[in-house]
Design an enzyme around this catalytic site. Structure first.
Site, PDB file in Angstrom:
ATOM      1  N   HIS A 122      -3.131   0.593  -0.765  1.00 32.77           N
ATOM      2  CA  HIS A 122      -3.411   1.872  -0.123  1.00 32.77           C
ATOM      3  C   HIS A 122      -2.776   1.837   1.278  1.00 32.77           C
ATOM      4  O   HIS A 122      -2.673   0.772   1.873  1.00 32.77           O
ATOM      5  CB  HIS A 122      -4.934   2.010  -0.017  1.00 32.77           C
ATOM      6  CG  HIS A 122      -5.425   3.334   0.451  1.00 32.77           C
ATOM      7  ND1 HIS A 122      -5.492   3.674   1.777  1.00 32.77           N
ATOM      8  CD2 HIS A 122      -5.893   4.413  -0.235  1.00 32.77           C
ATOM      9  CE1 HIS A 122      -5.989   4.907   1.888  1.00 32.77           C
ATOM     10  NE2 HIS A 122      -6.240   5.372   0.684  1.00 32.77           N
ATOM     11  N   ASP A 193      -9.483  -5.949   0.490  1.00 35.67           N
ATOM     12  CA  ASP A 193      -9.844  -4.533   0.544  1.00 35.67           C
ATOM     13  C   ASP A 193     -10.631  -4.235  -0.730  1.00 35.67           C
ATOM     14  O   ASP A 193     -10.061  -4.123  -1.812  1.00 35.67           O
ATOM     15  CB  ASP A 193      -8.565  -3.697   0.629  1.00 35.67           C
ATOM     16  CG  ASP A 193      -8.824  -2.203   0.452  1.00 35.67           C
ATOM     17  OD1 ASP A 193      -9.973  -1.809   0.161  1.00 35.67           O
ATOM     18  OD2 ASP A 193      -7.865  -1.429   0.588  1.00 35.67           O
ATOM     19  N   GLN A 196     -12.237  -0.247  -3.756  1.00 39.20           N
ATOM     20  CA  GLN A 196     -12.280   0.224  -5.141  1.00 39.20           C
ATOM     21  C   GLN A 196     -12.918  -0.779  -6.093  1.00 39.20           C
ATOM     22  O   GLN A 196     -12.734  -0.682  -7.312  1.00 39.20           O
ATOM     23  CB  GLN A 196     -10.865   0.573  -5.628  1.00 39.20           C
ATOM     24  CG  GLN A 196     -10.214   1.722  -4.877  1.00 39.20           C
ATOM     25  CD  GLN A 196     -10.909   3.067  -5.091  1.00 39.20           C
ATOM     26  OE1 GLN A 196     -11.769   3.224  -5.965  1.00 39.20           O
ATOM     27  NE2 GLN A 196     -10.552   4.056  -4.282  1.00 39.20           N
ATOM     28  N   LYS A 219     -17.641   5.542  -1.184  1.00 39.50           N
ATOM     29  CA  LYS A 219     -17.167   5.297  -2.552  1.00 39.50           C
ATOM     30  C   LYS A 219     -18.213   4.533  -3.362  1.00 39.50           C
ATOM     31  O   LYS A 219     -18.040   4.276  -4.542  1.00 39.50           O
ATOM     32  CB  LYS A 219     -15.846   4.529  -2.527  1.00 39.50           C
ATOM     33  CG  LYS A 219     -14.694   5.330  -1.913  1.00 39.50           C
ATOM     34  CD  LYS A 219     -13.430   4.506  -1.836  1.00 39.50           C
ATOM     35  CE  LYS A 219     -12.423   5.040  -0.842  1.00 39.50           C
ATOM     36  NZ  LYS A 219     -11.622   6.143  -1.347  1.00 39.50           N
ATOM     37  N   CYS A 356      -2.203   8.139  -1.423  1.00 40.94           N
ATOM     38  CA  CYS A 356      -2.059   7.238  -0.268  1.00 40.94           C
ATOM     39  C   CYS A 356      -1.479   5.888  -0.670  1.00 40.94           C
ATOM     40  O   CYS A 356      -1.870   4.840  -0.135  1.00 40.94           O
ATOM     41  CB  CYS A 356      -3.392   7.019   0.453  1.00 40.94           C
ATOM     42  SG  CYS A 356      -4.088   8.513   1.133  1.00 40.94           S
TER      43      CYS A 356
HETATM   44  N1  PMP Z   1      -8.340   1.038   0.307  1.00 38.85           N
HETATM   45  C1  PMP Z   1      -8.401   1.544  -0.919  1.00 38.85           C
HETATM   46  C2  PMP Z   1      -7.996   0.687  -2.091  1.00 38.85           C
HETATM   47  C3  PMP Z   1      -8.847   2.851  -1.110  1.00 38.85           C
HETATM   48  O1  PMP Z   1      -8.900   3.366  -2.336  1.00 38.85           O
HETATM   49  C4  PMP Z   1      -9.235   3.624   0.014  1.00 38.85           C
HETATM   50  C5  PMP Z   1      -9.732   5.050  -0.130  1.00 38.85           C
HETATM   51  N2  PMP Z   1      -8.975   5.840  -0.986  1.00 38.85           N
HETATM   52  C6  PMP Z   1      -9.155   3.045   1.277  1.00 38.85           C
HETATM   53  C7  PMP Z   1      -8.709   1.746   1.378  1.00 38.85           C
HETATM   54  C8  PMP Z   1      -9.541   3.785   2.514  1.00 38.85           C
HETATM   55  O2  PMP Z   1     -10.889   4.067   2.516  1.00 38.85           O
HETATM   56  P1  PMP Z   1     -11.507   5.072   3.607  1.00 38.85           P
HETATM   57  O3  PMP Z   1     -10.689   6.325   3.510  1.00 38.85           O
HETATM   58  O4  PMP Z   1     -12.905   5.269   3.167  1.00 38.85           O
HETATM   59  O5  PMP Z   1     -11.390   4.413   4.927  1.00 38.85           O
END
Ligand code: PMP
Length: 398
Positions: A122, A193, A196, A219, A356
């Site tokens: 991401h 990270d 997910q 999430k 993203c």
């Molecule tokens: N890492 C991953 C793998 C994600 O899926 C996301 C959210 N789509 C993020 C980081 C960022 O999370 P947040 O927008 O809640 O900071």
């Protein structure tokens, strides 16, 4: 049995009773954010109704109640991820914020050096490292988009391995335990990270062997704008990324000394209700059981995937050893955005675009995908609706 237990889950999420365009809402955008169960909504509401106060500083009754609830949430997170001490758990504004704080803290060592990532990251696990002046090195993947862990190339300039546990696009799960063990041989720290994965499977930071772990509340059935940064033994004394109230020991005009973790990472008034909501979400997930959640989701996920793969004109991306959460696909000759719009009118919430993860789109050779992503309340009926949606899209374009 497990089936029965999971059947009742949907009832706990009031928004899932909603109709959109006169159709039952089929919510398949859980990788973007999950819906909230009544117990989490109630915990937030209850906090503002009867406990609201600033924490850690007041001598008065409400401040003590708030502080206690906040610290209790921290303890729950700590136990949930298998940390050895609640002091290893800092509340942040989310995954993005957690990673940015680490990047800021480690910047002196990162600048001019390398951070190892995967091709499925991401943007929030890419951009902060670039901003800290690091060069990114990507671990190669095979044709099914399995990350080839044995091809990891750690050099003298490698200061960190920063990898997602599960991809928000493909649903692929990386063997982070294996990656941590290789990194450890080279004495390189690992940040995971877990944005997910935390909502899909049991996670134990000490079993994994990671040094840092980041995830978001929203999430995992809790609030937006709040998240967690776990800092293990190796980073007990990280230089804080932010200064201000609540994180200092002594301040003079000449210099400042910091409190010990975790408070040194929590400058300013935190999202108290948000932290409490994470505690409530953990209680909820544990009542159902992470193993039950994992088993049920896996069943629905595999079913959806199998049905998608049966469609000749649908390209499904990635096919790794372990998968969860998200499935990305495209219909031959139909733009992902158009497909998403038609499904929306049927009450089916999917996401379209690059999610993203532009470097991954480049690897896939597409500009975007349609993404369906699952949570504990999704069922095979939801997966059937997804397939119906795709059939409708196909019909309208033929
Ligand atoms: N890492 C991953 C793998 C994600 O899926 C996301 C959210 N789509 C993020 C980081 C960022 O999370 P947040 O927008 O809640 O900071």
């Amino acid at each position: 049995g497990n089936g029965e237990k999971m059947m009742d889950v949907k009832k706990d999420f009031p928004i899932l009773e909603k109709e959109v365009y006169g159709k039952r809402l089929v919510y398949l955008d859980n990788a973007a954010t999950s819906q909230k169960p009544n117990c989490v909504i109630d915990a937030i509401s209850e906090y503002y109704r009867s406990d609201n106060s600033n924490i850690h500083r007041g001598v008065h009754y409400l401040s003590e109640v708030s502080s206690e609830k906040y610290e209790h949430a921290r303890k729950k997170v700590s136990e949930f991820i298998g940390a050895s001490d609640p002091a290893e758990v800092a509340f942040t504004a989310g995954t993005t914020d957690s990673i940015n704080q680490v990047a800021r803290s480690l910047e002196p060592s990162l600048r001019g050096n390398e951070v190892i990532v995967t091709g499925v990251e991401h943007h929030s696990n890419i951009v902060p490292w670039q901003m800290a002046g690091a060069t990114l090195k990507v671990i190669p993947m095979d044709d099914d988009l399995n990350v080839l862990i044995d091809s990891i190339e750690i050099s003298d300039r490698t200061k960190l391995v920063a990898i997602s546990h599960a991809s928000n696009v493909l649903g692929s799960v990386n063997d982070i335990k294996a990656i941590c063990s290789i990194a450890k041989e080279h004495d390189v720290p690992v940040l995971v990270d877990a944005a997910q994965s935390i909502q899909h499977m049991p996670i134990d930071v000490r079993d994994i062997g990671c040094d840092l772990l980041a995830f978001s509340g929203h999430k995992m059935y809790a609030s937006t704008g709040v998240g967690v940064l776990y800092t293990g033994e190796r980073f007990r004394d990280l230089v804080p990324a932010r200064g201000g109230g609540g994180m200092v020991d002594k301040v003079t005009i000449e210099r400042t000394t910091y409190l010990d973790p975790p408070l040194r990472y929590e400058a300013g008034t935190p999202d108290i209700a948000g932290a409490i909501s994470i505690g409530a979400a953990i209680d909820y997930m544990q009542r159902i059981g992470m193993d039950n959640i994992k088993r049920h989701e896996n069943e629905v996920y595999s079913y959806a995937r199998k049905r998608l793969l049966e469609m000749d004109d649908v390209a499904v991306y990635g096919n790794t050893n372990e998968m969860c959460g998200a499935i990305s696909f495209n219909l031959d000759g139909i733009h992902h955005y158009d497909a998403g719009l038609i499904m929306d009118k049927m009450g089916i919430a999917v996401r379209t675009g690059h999610h993203c993860a532009q470097p991954l789109m480049r690897i896939l050779g597409v500009e975007g995908t349609v993404r369906a992503s699952f949570a504990m309340y999704n069922t095979k009926e939801d997966a059937d609706m997804l397939i119906e949606g795709i059939e409708k899209v196909r019909m309208m374009y033929s």
